[in-house]
Design an enzyme around this catalytic site. Structure first.
Site, PDB file in Angstrom:
ATOM      1  CE  LYS A 123      -2.527  -0.630   3.662  1.00 58.88           C
ATOM      2  NZ  LYS A 123      -1.875  -1.842   4.184  1.00 58.88           N
ATOM      3  CB  THR A 125       5.238   0.624  -3.025  1.00 54.72           C
ATOM      4  OG1 THR A 125       4.275  -0.411  -3.199  1.00 54.72           O
ATOM      5  CG2 THR A 125       6.318   0.147  -2.088  1.00 54.72           C
ATOM      6  NE  ARG A 147      -0.892   4.357   9.040  1.00 53.73           N
ATOM      7  CZ  ARG A 147      -1.066   3.067   9.284  1.00 53.73           C
ATOM      8  NH1 ARG A 147      -1.423   2.672  10.501  1.00 53.73           N
ATOM      9  NH2 ARG A 147      -0.858   2.163   8.359  1.00 53.73           N
ATOM     10  CE  LYS A 158       4.266  -2.215   8.556  1.00 53.20           C
ATOM     11  NZ  LYS A 158       5.132  -1.177   7.981  1.00 53.20           N
ATOM     12  CB  ALA A 377      -5.127  -0.168  10.960  1.00 54.38           C
ATOM     13  CG  PHE A 408      -3.349  -3.755   9.367  1.00 49.41           C
ATOM     14  CD1 PHE A 408      -2.142  -4.362   9.050  1.00 49.41           C
ATOM     15  CD2 PHE A 408      -3.489  -3.236  10.636  1.00 49.41           C
ATOM     16  CE1 PHE A 408      -1.109  -4.471   9.978  1.00 49.41           C
ATOM     17  CE2 PHE A 408      -2.461  -3.330  11.577  1.00 49.41           C
ATOM     18  CZ  PHE A 408      -1.283  -3.951  11.244  1.00 49.41           C
ATOM     19  CG  PHE A 496       5.535  -9.656  -7.080  1.00 50.17           C
ATOM     20  CD1 PHE A 496       6.569  -9.701  -6.161  1.00 50.17           C
ATOM     21  CD2 PHE A 496       4.367  -8.984  -6.730  1.00 50.17           C
ATOM     22  CE1 PHE A 496       6.437  -9.105  -4.920  1.00 50.17           C
ATOM     23  CE2 PHE A 496       4.237  -8.387  -5.503  1.00 50.17           C
ATOM     24  CZ  PHE A 496       5.283  -8.444  -4.591  1.00 50.17           C
ATOM     25  CD1 TRP A 525       9.209  -1.830  -4.390  1.00 47.88           C
ATOM     26  CD2 TRP A 525      10.613  -2.518  -5.973  1.00 47.88           C
ATOM     27  NE1 TRP A 525      10.375  -2.179  -3.773  1.00 47.88           N
ATOM     28  CE2 TRP A 525      11.268  -2.608  -4.718  1.00 47.88           C
ATOM     29  CE3 TRP A 525      11.311  -2.894  -7.115  1.00 47.88           C
ATOM     30  CZ2 TRP A 525      12.568  -3.065  -4.572  1.00 47.88           C
ATOM     31  CZ3 TRP A 525      12.618  -3.348  -6.973  1.00 47.88           C
ATOM     32  CH2 TRP A 525      13.227  -3.428  -5.711  1.00 47.88           C
TER      33      TRP A 525
END
Length: 687
Positions: A123, A125, A147, A158, A377, A408, A496, A525
């Site tokens: 999200k 990116t 955020r 993470k 979240a 999330f 991908f 990306w």
């Protein structure tokens, strides 16, 4: 500016260090206080192998960001409207809102996602790639509002939250570590209040009414008087007196004693670290505390109600009022005790006076970003600040776009964005961008479990149309959830290298058949904003569609009914089941007058249900509500679904460890998930 420096670095890397002069392409100023970026004409070079071997931090450091005062000038900020922190960050003063109050708002875009998996959906990116595409490639004014990441997950599994590859906020070290100290300010304010609670209980337990009153209202230079905050407390108690010498003994006792019931204290100390041993502690064991011992705990700093207040406040005065309303415990009669009762509201506001200002940064392609607030979240409402969004909407102008991200999956972050954040801000969203990946959908379709950092099984690296089709049920459900609020949905499919054309086409086809306005494959990306141009065009078109935005429930409904509506309509539960503790709290909050607040469900983010292992779209489950708490200052009731912890644990191999080669790895900065056209493994690099 854009990608020249980064691609130049790649060229140098592969051509033996041959020097190359970097081109600079600054924004050009527009007349309406907004920004515009004209992308440079880029020379095609062989840089895909560089992506394979590079980490996010190397890409970030290869770019030379603009000086933040230059960026501020380009987007129309005045010199006295920014407070510069180093070369790449600046706080933006709220006075800007008054100056631009007559400026029309731009379009408001929310980025959400399918139910998260260990494979990641991307999200952040997408958010960065989208604004880079809008501004640097389509000449449309845009702003990203993100955020601030917590140090806990940053040094945990993470990693950071700056985006990745060629779609990230730079410098990423600055973004992910400390930033401008907002979380530290929240920690200080939160723990000041926690200290005040225990100190007040101790003093009330060890002093008479008269002695306590004399300490609270002392004689200073021969004069005795109430402070403004004490006069306000007297008024709340129904005592209309201003002379300390005129209070009766009963009034003195009523004023001086809060009579906090220690068993009802809900305000915990916080630390912005994943420290599992602080989940349960005992305080007051020193002899000086005279036997006042109680069990307590630490939460992670971003779970503090003060963080939620920062994210939802609309002004400095509003923040101060919200801080005063925070309920920290009940007294022995069952009435709420607030921060205002403890007399610390002013001190909390002073500690937060700089944190209330959004921080200005930039993307890899030089487009502007606001970084402000960082509530999770799953245990909070999971969105960046109302103030950052409002300022950005003014700066981009009527035809511009502000893109913000909800934490999330759409069932958690997006639902709270609509029902909590939009109620607080009064803003109406234009479009929802729903992020998915083929790999994550395969997992929702029954694919094998995934361990971060381990090689992926063949189900995720080889074409499997049936697994993709089965997993699209989760995507369809999230689209349906967005449609409950009447907002157009555009699906962004992060592509991908291992995704086949047939798999990508299948996801886009199913998304459109399920009601999405459009579904677009994205390569931001690896290609930066250029890889999200089609997404940006789809979002621009969707923003022109009819918007029939509506909230999911009325605030006038009983607390239980609001919980049930979310459980059934959003999560797909058959019904809810309240524990005795939850029902008791609901009855208490209703009696205390808090029944008309919105609901902020605290539940696992890994499933639509309360059971993390249940992927796809679980059905037939009863949602257990183990407890119900209230963030009165932030303005919501939060039910706890199952067992939700507010302090995270540190794993066996956290990012704070050195790598096997003995070199220090830079936590978040060197953890990357490589997107197309690249490899399919999450890994840690060395610096």
């Amino acid at each position: 500016m854009c990608l020249c420096d980064c691609r130049g670095c790649a060229e140098i890397y592969w051509e033996g260090g041959e020097e190359r002069q970097n081109q600079k392409h600054p924004f050009r100023i527009c007349c309406c206080f907004v920004l515009c970026c004209r992308p440079p004409k880029l020379r095609e070079i062989s840089w895909l192998l560089f992506v394979f071997f590079s980490s996010d931090i190397e890409i970030s450091r290869a770019q030379s960001p603009k000086a933040v005062d230059v960026l501020a000038k380009e987007i129309g900020l005045l010199t006295d409207e920014i407070e510069i922190y180093g070369q790449t960050k600046a706080k933006v003063r709220l006075s800007l809102l008054e100056r631009l109050k007559d400026q029309p708002d731009g379009k408001y875009v929310l980025v959400a996602g399918i139910t998260p998996t260990p494979l990641g959906e991307g999200k952040s990116t997408v958010t960065i790639g989208l604004v880079q595409a809008l501004t640097a490639h389509l000449d449309i004014n845009s702003f990203a509002c993100l955020r601030q990441p917590s140090q806990g997950p940053t040094f945990g599994v993470k990693g950071g939250a700056a985006g990745g590859g060629y779609a990230q906020v730079i410098p990423m070290e600055e973004f992910n570590l400390h930033l401008t100290g907002d979380i530290h300010a929240i920690t200080a304010a939160n723990n000041l209040l926690a200290a005040a609670i225990d100190a007040r209980i101790l003093h009330e337990n060890t002093q008479s009414d008269k002695a306590l009153y004399n300490r609270l209202v002392p004689v200073v230079n021969g004069v005795r008087g109430f402070s403004a905050i004490q006069l306000a407390r007297l008024r709340r108690l129904g005592i209309n007196k201003s002379d300390p010498g005129t209070l009766t003994e009963e009034e003195v006792s009523k004023f001086a004693r809060l009579d906090i019931d220690p068993s009802t204290i809900t305000w915990q100390r916080v630390v912005d670290t994943n420290d599992r041993f602080l989940r349960k502690i005992t305080v007051g064991q020193a002899n000086t505390e005279k036997g006042f011992i109680r069990q307590a705990q630490f939460d992670i700093a971003v779970a503090s109600e003060i963080m939620a207040i920062l994210a939802l406040t609309t002004s400095l005065q509003d923040m101060k009022e919200r801080l005063g309303k925070m309920v920290v415990a009940n007294d022995k009669k069952g009435e709420p005790v607030t921060a205002e009762d403890l007399g610390v509201t002013g001190a909390l506001a002073v500690l937060m006076k700089d944190a209330i200002k959004p921080t200005l940064m930039q993307t890899l392609e030089g487009t502007p970003v606001f970084v402000h607030a960082g509530p999770f979240a799953n245990i909070a409402h999971g969105n960046s600040s109302v103030l950052a969004d409002k300022i950005a909407l003014k700066l981009v102008g009527e035809t511009g776009f502000v893109v913000t991200e909800a934490g999330f999956g759409a069932d958690i972050g997006m639902e709270k964005f609509f029902n909590i954040k939009c109620r607080a801000s009064g803003l109406v969203p234009s479009v929802v961008v729903l992020v998915a990946t083929v790999r994550a959908l395969k997992m929702h379709g029954g694919g094998p479990n995934v361990t971060a950092g381990a090689p992926l099984k063949k189900e995720y690296t080889e074409e499997n149309l049936q697994l993709v089709a089965d997993g699209c049920c989760n995507l369809q459900k999230q689209i349906q959830i967005a449609q409950l609020f009447g907002v157009p949905v555009v699906v962004a499919l992060n592509v991908f290298k291992t995704d086949s054309v047939a798999e990508v086409d299948l996801v886009c086809k199913i998304a459109k058949q399920s009601g999405a306005f459009d579904a677009v494959p994205c390569n931001h990306w690896s290609a930066g904003g250029r890889g999200a141009v089609k997404l940006a065009q789809a979002v621009e078109k969707a923003a022109r569609q009819k918007n029939s935005f509506k909230y999911l429930y009325s605030l006038e409904l009983p607390i239980v009914e609001k919980i049930r509506i979310i459980a059934q309509k959003v999560y797909g539960a058959e019904d809810i089941e309240l524990s005795l503790a939850a029902q008791t709290q609901i009855d208490r909050y209703t009696r205390q007058g808090f029944g008309n607040l919105p609901i902020c469900m605290a539940k696992t983010h890994l499933s639509l249900s309360h059971q993390p292992e249940r992927k796809g779209v679980p059905t037939g489950f009863i949602l257990p509500i183990s407890d119900v708490r209230a963030s009165i200052g932030a303005g919501f009731i939060y039910p706890l679904v199952g067992t939700v912890s507010a302090v995270y644990s540190t794993q066996s191999l956290p990012f704070l460890w050195p790598s096997l080669t003995g070199k220090c790895i830079s936590c978040l900065c060197l953890k990357i998930t490589l997107y197309s056209p690249s490899v399919i493994l999450s890994f840690q690099s060395t610096a």
